[in-house]
Design an enzyme around this catalytic site. Structure first.
Site, PDB file in Angstrom:
ATOM      1  N   CYS A   1      -6.298   1.914   5.408  1.00  0.00           N
ATOM      2  CA  CYS A   1      -6.948   0.645   5.722  1.00  0.00           C
ATOM      3  C   CYS A   1      -6.496   0.192   7.113  1.00  0.00           C
ATOM      4  CB  CYS A   1      -6.582  -0.400   4.669  1.00  0.00           C
ATOM      5  SG  CYS A   1      -4.863  -0.949   4.795  1.00  0.00           S
TER       6      CYS A   1
ATOM      7  N   GLU B   1       1.105   3.813   2.042  1.00  0.00           N
ATOM      8  CA  GLU B   1       1.717   4.108   3.336  1.00  0.00           C
ATOM      9  C   GLU B   1       2.854   3.135   3.641  1.00  0.00           C
ATOM     10  OE1 GLU B   1      -2.760   4.989   3.614  1.00  0.00           O
ATOM     11  OE2 GLU B   1      -1.482   3.450   2.730  1.00  0.00           O
TER      12      GLU B   1
ATOM     13  N   CYS C   1      -2.618  -0.524   7.346  1.00  0.00           N
ATOM     14  CA  CYS C   1      -1.798   0.693   7.439  1.00  0.00           C
ATOM     15  C   CYS C   1      -2.063   1.429   8.753  1.00  0.00           C
ATOM     16  CB  CYS C   1      -2.054   1.584   6.234  1.00  0.00           C
ATOM     17  SG  CYS C   1      -1.499   0.794   4.688  1.00  0.00           S
TER      18      CYS C   1
ATOM     19  N   SER D   1      -7.841   7.627   3.119  1.00  0.00           N
ATOM     20  CA  SER D   1      -7.944   7.139   4.493  1.00  0.00           C
ATOM     21  C   SER D   1      -7.347   5.737   4.610  1.00  0.00           C
ATOM     22  CB  SER D   1      -9.412   7.130   4.920  1.00  0.00           C
ATOM     23  OG  SER D   1      -9.528   6.778   6.274  1.00  0.00           O
TER      24      SER D   1
ATOM     25  N   HIS E   1       0.853  -1.195   0.000  1.00  0.00           N
ATOM     26  CA  HIS E   1       0.000   0.000   0.000  1.00  0.00           C
ATOM     27  C   HIS E   1       0.887   1.243   0.000  1.00  0.00           C
ATOM     28  CE1 HIS E   1      -3.901  -2.002   1.644  1.00  0.00           C
ATOM     29  NE2 HIS E   1      -3.312  -2.734   0.715  1.00  0.00           N
TER      30      HIS E   1
END
Length: 154
Positions: A84, A59, A87, A82, A57
């Site tokens: 998950c 992040e 993360c 936003s 991802h």
């Protein structure tokens, strides 16, 4: 307050450019930036498709780019979408105290979870972040469904 808003806008633009990079590579348009003392420590973007890695991802890629650090409590993590649960859990695991989110309209993620665990969360409702994600979801609903495992909250 205006100073803080300008700072958030500056760094979310960098995260957005990372999201656009991923989109242009055929991946999910999610970007992230780690900042400490008003300086960029690392940038990253979602690489799930590009690397064939379900944990890549935006992040997570940003954290990987930052490499090992003795502490994370002085950084702010900027992300275009936003986070998950994976993360969000990583934010808690490493003690990141502030997360600035470009948008949570297309994916509500775990804002309240982060706040409930003492994380300072700022949601910008950035129109460009919203628009790019909407475009991606419209163009690639199959890939979006794969990323969120068919759920709207993860």
């Amino acid at each position: 307050m205006a100073d803080e808003h300008e700072t958030h806008q500056r760094f979310i633009r960098v995260a957005f450019e990372q999201a656009r990079k991923s989109y242009n590579e055929g991946g999910l348009p999610i970007g992230a930036v780690m900042v400490e003392n008003s300086a960029i420590v690392a940038v990253g973007h979602n690489r799930r498709v590009q690397d064939g890695d379900p944990t890549a991802h935006g992040e997570m890629d940003c954290l990987r780019q930052a490499g090992r650090r003795p502490r994370y409590d002085g950084v702010t993590l900027y992300t275009t979408l936003s986070p998950c649960m994976m993360c969000s859990g990583t934010v808690l695991q490493f003690g990141i105290k502030r997360v600035v989110i470009g948008e949570k309209q297309n994916f509500p993620g775990n804002v309240e979870f982060l706040r409930d665990h003492g994380i300072d969360v700022v949601v910008l409702n950035d129109p460009e972040c919203i628009s790019l994600m909407q475009r991606f979801i419209r163009e690639r609903p199959d890939l979006w469904d794969e990323d969120i495992a068919g759920r709207t909250h993860v």
